[in-house]
Design a protein around this motif. Sequence first.
Motif, PDB file in Angstrom:
ATOM      1  N   MET A   1       0.856  -1.178   0.000  1.00  0.00           N
ATOM      2  CA  MET A   1       0.000   0.000   0.000  1.00  0.00           C
ATOM      3  C   MET A   1       0.900   1.238   0.000  1.00  0.00           C
ATOM      4  SD  MET A   1      -2.966   1.017   2.723  1.00  0.00           S
ATOM      5  CE  MET A   1      -3.697  -0.563   2.452  1.00  0.00           C
ATOM      6  N   ALA A   3       1.967   5.308   0.452  1.00  0.00           N
ATOM      7  CA  ALA A   3       1.875   6.185   1.626  1.00  0.00           C
ATOM      8  C   ALA A   3       0.643   7.076   1.599  1.00  0.00           C
ATOM      9  CB  ALA A   3       3.133   7.033   1.734  1.00  0.00           C
ATOM     10  N   THR A   6      -2.486   5.655   3.277  1.00  0.00           N
ATOM     11  CA  THR A   6      -2.242   5.497   4.708  1.00  0.00           C
ATOM     12  C   THR A   6      -2.274   6.844   5.403  1.00  0.00           C
ATOM     13  OG1 THR A   6      -0.930   3.518   4.271  1.00  0.00           O
ATOM     14  CG2 THR A   6      -0.640   4.556   6.422  1.00  0.00           C
ATOM     15  N   GLY A   9      -5.804   7.676   5.778  1.00  0.00           N
ATOM     16  CA  GLY A   9      -6.355   6.894   6.879  1.00  0.00           C
ATOM     17  C   GLY A   9      -6.011   7.499   8.223  1.00  0.00           C
ATOM     18  N   ARG A  10      -4.786   7.942   8.389  1.00  0.00           N
ATOM     19  CA  ARG A  10      -4.372   8.588   9.642  1.00  0.00           C
ATOM     20  C   ARG A  10      -5.129   9.909   9.843  1.00  0.00           C
ATOM     21  NH1 ARG A  10      -0.512   7.978  13.375  1.00  0.00           N
ATOM     22  NH2 ARG A  10       0.557   6.318  12.280  1.00  0.00           N
ATOM     23  N   ASP A  31      -0.977   2.988  13.798  1.00  0.00           N
ATOM     24  CA  ASP A  31      -0.513   2.638  12.450  1.00  0.00           C
ATOM     25  C   ASP A  31      -1.414   1.568  11.832  1.00  0.00           C
ATOM     26  OD1 ASP A  31       1.563   4.443  12.601  1.00  0.00           O
ATOM     27  OD2 ASP A  31       3.066   2.938  13.159  1.00  0.00           O
ATOM     28  N   ARG A  32      -1.763   0.548  12.613  1.00  0.00           N
ATOM     29  CA  ARG A  32      -2.631  -0.524  12.119  1.00  0.00           C
ATOM     30  C   ARG A  32      -3.992   0.031  11.729  1.00  0.00           C
ATOM     31  NH1 ARG A  32      -6.517  -2.828  14.515  1.00  0.00           N
ATOM     32  NH2 ARG A  32      -5.863  -2.259  16.604  1.00  0.00           N
ATOM     33  N   ARG A  35      -3.836   2.010   8.499  1.00  0.00           N
ATOM     34  CA  ARG A  35      -3.784   1.122   7.326  1.00  0.00           C
ATOM     35  C   ARG A  35      -5.151   0.504   7.057  1.00  0.00           C
ATOM     36  NH1 ARG A  35       0.964  -0.324   9.864  1.00  0.00           N
ATOM     37  NH2 ARG A  35       0.013  -2.236  10.683  1.00  0.00           N
ATOM     38  N   GLU A  36      -5.830   0.032   8.115  1.00  0.00           N
ATOM     39  CA  GLU A  36      -7.154  -0.576   7.942  1.00  0.00           C
ATOM     40  C   GLU A  36      -8.172   0.443   7.438  1.00  0.00           C
ATOM     41  OE1 GLU A  36      -8.100  -2.316  11.730  1.00  0.00           O
ATOM     42  OE2 GLU A  36      -6.605  -3.901  11.518  1.00  0.00           O
ATOM     43  N   ALA A  38      -7.500   3.140   5.672  1.00  0.00           N
ATOM     44  CA  ALA A  38      -7.155   3.426   4.273  1.00  0.00           C
ATOM     45  C   ALA A  38      -7.624   2.308   3.354  1.00  0.00           C
ATOM     46  CB  ALA A  38      -5.646   3.632   4.141  1.00  0.00           C
ATOM     47  N   ALA A  39      -7.456   1.063   3.778  1.00  0.00           N
ATOM     48  CA  ALA A  39      -7.841  -0.079   2.940  1.00  0.00           C
ATOM     49  C   ALA A  39      -9.351  -0.172   2.762  1.00  0.00           C
ATOM     50  CB  ALA A  39      -7.300  -1.378   3.546  1.00  0.00           C
TER      51      ALA A  39
END
Length: 123
Positions: A1, A3, A6, A9-10, A31-32, A35-36, A38-39
């Motif tokens: 993925m 940046a 992500t 997502g943040r 961070d997890r 990422r989740e 964003a996905a």
Amino acid sequence: MDAEPTLLGRYLLQLSCGPAALDQLDTADLDRLARETAAALPPGTRQHIDLALRIDVRAELRQLSVPALVIAASNDILVTPDHSAALAQGITGSRLTQVMSGHDAPTEQPAAVANHLRGLLNG
């Protein structure tokens, strides 16, 4: 993925969660979740954010004729408590209440939100 998603997502986590919820997470969890988040973003998310930042519906509010409960989330930086107060003021007969949370009040404070909704539904 890459940046960029992500980072989005943040950013969305920062907009959605109040400080109390974020303070409970360590760096690895943040961070997890970034990422989740964003996905899981549906197509059009960036356009949705752009629209949310520029839309103005104040002129249409007086046309609403249904019972309305406006829940101001005290730590919401996307829809600030001042925005919620303006929304409630624009809807005739609405009720304004506040919960201690970020933008995602139903997730952070589900019991408080449910109690306020019960109050609206029970008259």
